[in-house]
Design an enzyme around this catalytic site. Structure first.
Site, mmCIF file in Angstrom:
data_model
loop_
_atom_site.group_PDB
_atom_site.id
_atom_site.type_symbol
_atom_site.label_atom_id
_atom_site.label_comp_id
_atom_site.label_asym_id
_atom_site.label_seq_id
_atom_site.Cartn_x
_atom_site.Cartn_y
_atom_site.Cartn_z
ATOM 1 N N ASP A 1 -19.999 46.626 12.161
ATOM 2 C CA ASP A 1 -19.297 45.525 11.703
ATOM 3 C C ASP A 1 -19.072 45.531 10.154
ATOM 4 O O ASP A 1 -20.151 45.508 9.392
ATOM 5 C CB ASP A 1 -19.989 44.095 12.121
ATOM 6 C CG ASP A 1 -20.215 44.043 13.662
ATOM 7 O OD1 ASP A 1 -20.055 44.890 14.300
ATOM 8 O OD2 ASP A 1 -20.869 43.115 14.155
ATOM 9 N N ASP B 1 -24.384 35.826 13.957
ATOM 10 C CA ASP B 1 -23.142 36.104 13.120
ATOM 11 C C ASP B 1 -22.299 34.932 12.475
ATOM 12 O O ASP B 1 -21.263 34.749 12.810
ATOM 13 C CB ASP B 1 -22.108 36.948 14.383
ATOM 14 C CG ASP B 1 -22.493 38.210 14.903
ATOM 15 O OD1 ASP B 1 -23.636 38.605 14.559
ATOM 16 O OD2 ASP B 1 -21.986 38.462 15.854
ATOM 17 N N GLU C 1 -19.148 37.497 20.069
ATOM 18 C CA GLU C 1 -19.713 37.942 18.636
ATOM 19 C C GLU C 1 -18.522 37.747 17.550
ATOM 20 O O GLU C 1 -17.442 37.313 17.715
ATOM 21 C CB GLU C 1 -19.958 39.479 18.695
ATOM 22 C CG GLU C 1 -20.825 39.704 19.899
ATOM 23 C CD GLU C 1 -21.363 41.134 20.179
ATOM 24 O OE1 GLU C 1 -22.302 41.464 19.966
ATOM 25 O OE2 GLU C 1 -20.379 42.147 19.873
HETATM 26 C C1 FRU Z 1 -21.009 43.336 16.903
HETATM 27 C C2 FRU Z 1 -22.602 42.980 16.857
HETATM 28 C C3 FRU Z 1 -22.994 41.577 16.261
HETATM 29 C C4 FRU Z 1 -24.513 41.989 15.563
HETATM 30 C C5 FRU Z 1 -24.033 43.399 15.219
HETATM 31 C C6 FRU Z 1 -25.371 44.108 15.094
HETATM 32 O O1 FRU Z 1 -20.589 44.441 16.813
HETATM 33 O O2 FRU Z 1 -22.922 43.322 18.214
HETATM 34 O O3 FRU Z 1 -22.967 40.872 17.293
HETATM 35 O O4 FRU Z 1 -24.662 41.106 14.625
HETATM 36 O O5 FRU Z 1 -23.079 44.059 15.912
HETATM 37 O O6 FRU Z 1 -25.203 45.487 14.697
#
Ligand code: FRU
Length: 455
Positions: free
Chosen positions: A24, A147, A198
């Protein structure tokens, strides 16, 4: 997995990490002409691992300068996704009004325990200190609780944040970015696409008739057959505490119709929403054939809301490609490609085929009723079991603005199509074993192209 890769798939215009893994985009913020991009990063291998925040800066959203890693995992766990704000008024007290701090809110993920929200700050935009008061939002007993995206709340003139809590989002507010109080929740009753939520974001976007509307974006690990990771949005209103849907839709509103655009959020401290996503899908993210790096971001896209044949929808526009759009030249017949990166425009209906001497083809088609994209014979497929399956090979989307033109960017191994004037964005990766060296437009209206050269 091997770190050599089958060939160099690194895109020229899309952000990639200096080496190893990214997922992300995090903490995106615009300060004094500089775009900051932080990102989920594992610097030791080209696959997911204990998460850090990598960091890069740019002045044009195309050329990125790598910075030192901003946040390392600590005794509380890995550094998961989150956001940064430019605290101009220094309400946090971590800087001064003359030199405002960057304040980051992120999730600490304890691999053996819970997820909670933590704070770090920076006065030079490079080095971050974590506060000793972490966590600033403890876990309320929810396994998926992560997040945080901080945004300025214009209704109550304070900072607010939205975070993902399993099958819904929670809203919080704060006067100083350090003490947070919950103000409300949204979901899951309005949600037509169940999954684990997320990377939410909440912002205002302009409508084409001059008003504005609130947009709640949520990425989802899907329970359904729509493909593993996708991002949807809701259009509505925010009363300062909670979000409500005002534009009810009888279908899921997807932020992108392709396979590879996930966890996108917007830059903080900009007049208009500009979003970057992770151009990848969790289904095969860890197994792509890219070798010493793994994962890339989408190009930046400016978002507004426009009326379409199926109601109000987000409309995407590329940001930073003006130099390319100014140099478009007509494509007469099949044309040789000199560059692995180019921008193409098509008016009307037709089929665009990118191909190479191996007979590999990436196909984009606009018919009267549909937008189609097909990567089933586009290149390497067998590196992972789902990638070659129909669910991840080809797609068709009903058209939303039938007189709209199509803009397409292909960049070594990433395709971004903005069809119907940006109402139908389609992002997907493809791995041609040799560069595509030919573009053909069949039955097409006017087609123009600009090939990219490093300047
Ligand atoms: C989304 C996610 C988020 C988390 C991160 C972990 O792709 O799963 O929810 O914070 O990636 O790398």
């Amino acid at each position: 997995m091997s770190t050599t890769g089958s060939r160099n798939y690194r895109p020229n215009l899309h952000f990639t990490p200096p080496a190893m893994w990214t997922n992300d985009p995090n903490g995106m913020v615009y300060v004094n002409g500089v775009y900051h991009l932080f990102y989920q990063h594992y610097p030791k291998a080209p696959h997911w691992g204990p998460m850090h925040w990598g960091h890069a800066v740019s002045r044009d959203l195309l050329h990125w300068e790598h910075q030192p890693i901003a946040l390392y995992p600590d005794e509380m766990g890995y550094i998961y996704s989150g956001s940064c704000v430019y605290d101009k008024e220094n309400v946090s007290g971590y800087g001064t009004k003359e030199e405002p701090p960057l304040v980051a809110l992120y999730t600490n993920h304890d691999p053996d325990g819970e997820q909670r929200q933590c704070l770090a700050y920076s006065t030079d935009g490079v080095h971050f200190e974590k506060t000793i008061h972490n966590p600033v939002i403890p876990n309320p007993g929810i396994s998926d609780f992560r997040d945080p995206k901080v945004f300025y709340n214009p209704v109550k003139n304070c900072w607010s944040l939205v975070l993902a809590a399993k099958d819904r989002v929670h809203f919080y507010q704060s006067a100083d970015l350090k003490h947070w109080e919950k103000t409300g929740e949204f979901g899951p009753e309005e949600n037509l696409a169940p999954g684990i939520w997320e990377c939410p974001d909440l912002f205002q976007a302009r409508t084409e008739d001059g008003d504005s509307i609130w947009v709640l974006v949520v990425s989802m690990l899907m329970d359904t057959e729509d493909g593993r990771s996708r991002t949807q949005y809701f259009l509505g209103d925010f009363d300062g505490d909670r979000f409500f849907v005002t534009e009810k839709a009888d279908e899921v509103l997807w932020l992108d119709f392709g396979f590879d655009n996930y966890a996108g959020v917007i830059f903080q401290n900009m007049e208009e929403p500009v979003l970057l996503g992770w151009a990848m899908n969790w289904e095969y993210a860890n197994e792509t054939p890219t070798g010493e790096y793994c994962g890339q971001m989408t190009l930046a896209r400016k978002l507004r809301v426009g009326r379409t044949d199926r109601g109000l929808r987000l409309i995407s526009e590329f940001v930073g490609l003006e130099k390319l759009t100014a140099r478009l030249e007509e494509v007469e017949g099949p044309q040789k490609l000199e560059s692995e990166t180019f921008l193409l425009e098509m008016e009307g209906t037709g089929t665009i085929v990118l191909s190479n001497e191996q007979g590999e083809e990436l196909i984009v088609e606009v018919t009267e009723d549909e937008i189609l994209a097909d990567r089933s014979r586009a290149g390497e497929q067998e590196f992972q079991k789902s990638f070659p399956t129909p669910a991840y090979s080809a797609l068709s989307v009903p058209r939303l603005r039938k007189d709209g033109r199509l803009l397409l960017v292909f960049d070594v191994s990433v395709l971004e199509v903005f069809a119907d004037d940006g109402a139908v964005p389609v992002t997907m990766v493809a791995y041609p074993t040799k560069p595509y060296d030919r573009v053909a437009a069949e039955g097409a209206g006017k087609v123009r192209i600009c090939q990219w050269k490093e300047q």
